[in-house]
Design an enzyme around this catalytic site. Sequence first.
Site, PDB file in Angstrom:
ATOM      1  N   THR A 284     -11.952  36.729  83.520  1.00  0.00           N
ATOM      2  CA  THR A 284     -11.131  35.695  84.136  1.00  0.00           C
ATOM      3  C   THR A 284     -11.987  34.475  84.427  1.00  0.00           C
ATOM      4  O   THR A 284     -13.106  34.596  84.922  1.00  0.00           O
ATOM      5  CB  THR A 284     -10.462  36.190  85.430  1.00  0.00           C
ATOM      6  OG1 THR A 284      -9.596  37.284  85.126  1.00  0.00           O
ATOM      7  CG2 THR A 284      -9.636  35.084  86.086  1.00  0.00           C
ATOM      8  N   PHE A 286     -12.394  30.928  86.475  1.00  0.00           N
ATOM      9  CA  PHE A 286     -11.982  30.284  87.714  1.00  0.00           C
ATOM     10  C   PHE A 286     -12.516  28.854  87.751  1.00  0.00           C
ATOM     11  O   PHE A 286     -13.594  28.571  87.215  1.00  0.00           O
ATOM     12  CB  PHE A 286     -12.535  31.036  88.934  1.00  0.00           C
ATOM     13  CG  PHE A 286     -12.006  32.429  89.093  1.00  0.00           C
ATOM     14  CD1 PHE A 286     -10.981  32.718  89.985  1.00  0.00           C
ATOM     15  CD2 PHE A 286     -12.544  33.485  88.358  1.00  0.00           C
ATOM     16  CE1 PHE A 286     -10.494  34.009  90.134  1.00  0.00           C
ATOM     17  CE2 PHE A 286     -12.065  34.780  88.495  1.00  0.00           C
ATOM     18  CZ  PHE A 286     -11.042  35.037  89.391  1.00  0.00           C
TER      19      PHE A 286
END
Length: 384
Positions: A284, A286
């Site tokens: 992921t 960010f």
Amino acid sequence: MTRAAGPPRGARLPEEGGREATPGGDRPDVDLARRRAAIDTLDSEILARLNERAAHAKAIGALKADSGGPAYRPEREAQVLARLAAANAGPLSNEAVTGVFREIMSACLALEQRLRVAYLGPAGTFSHAALAKHFGRFVESVPQGTIDDVFRAVESGRTDFAVVPVENSTEGAVGRTLDLMCATELTICGEVNLRVDQNLLSNAGALDKITRVYSHAQSLSQCVQWLAKHLPAVPRVAVASNAEAARLAVSEAGAAAIAGEIAASLYGLAVLAPHIEDEPNNTTRFWVLGRLAVAPSGRDKTSLVMSAPNRPGAVHSLLEPFAKHGVSMSRFESRPARTGLWEYLFFVDLAAHRDDPIVSAALDELAARAPFLKLLGSYPAALP
């Protein structure tokens, strides 16, 4: 720093009382004692140098305060970490080296200013882990209930920065983050790539004692194959977050949670099975949001969002300035604009800083062609 070292393996030591020397080497007990003594000496030297570094950082903080400059400079931290990774000769990995120095910089920065950073909570989520990876643990982490709340925390001045998810390598873009970036005054100050390691957490003691598995729906979907193989008959219950799953696993006998290691540490759960995700490279990304104009670090990205007029060849016209000036794109993604039927916004990542002459020239041409263009920020690229 002078490096203290124990005797090399295989060196002969004088015979003393106790166990016999091993053939061609020291007696194990003597070798162990000497190496521990060497480590104690090194630890004392490291401690002295750490405090010397902290004194310099504190003095720099005072100078920056006098000139009105910000205490936190993302580009400077990125340069320090990149330099150390390049100079690392091992045996520590680059990840270990940058992790240690991230915490050192975090502690030194806290002597100047203890940052407040908002994230999508509660404590123990992957957003929380991303915050710790980027800022270290010497900041005040401020959990928020929604991505909208994370944005508002910084916009209102209640926190200094925010960490928000923007895309996942298997699930795609986080739409709400992209939508909010179109309207906010915040800018991207940095990025974090977090490997999503899913773990089965429980205090039940063994897999055959698990009666229920809690997790966020996305995490459950990322572990379908492992669950089908190892816990096929155990009910799976989707909850609001992995942190909430960990809380339930603590309070309910026989319950387990799928979550990250940070949740295991915070909630006192044992890791019954590590790395149970079906896709081993699930990551992921960010964004770190704030109000800083970040200077070039030497390895940067620029993110922007733009619209295209509704006519043939419009998107090609928008991309042409990048090709003309030799600007590399690392991401190009469309999203409905919400301003009219079949109208789209295009989110673009460029592999350079906006102050780079070729990027600046391309953006000048793009501004004359795009009906809507917003620079979201130039910032240090995440470490590999």
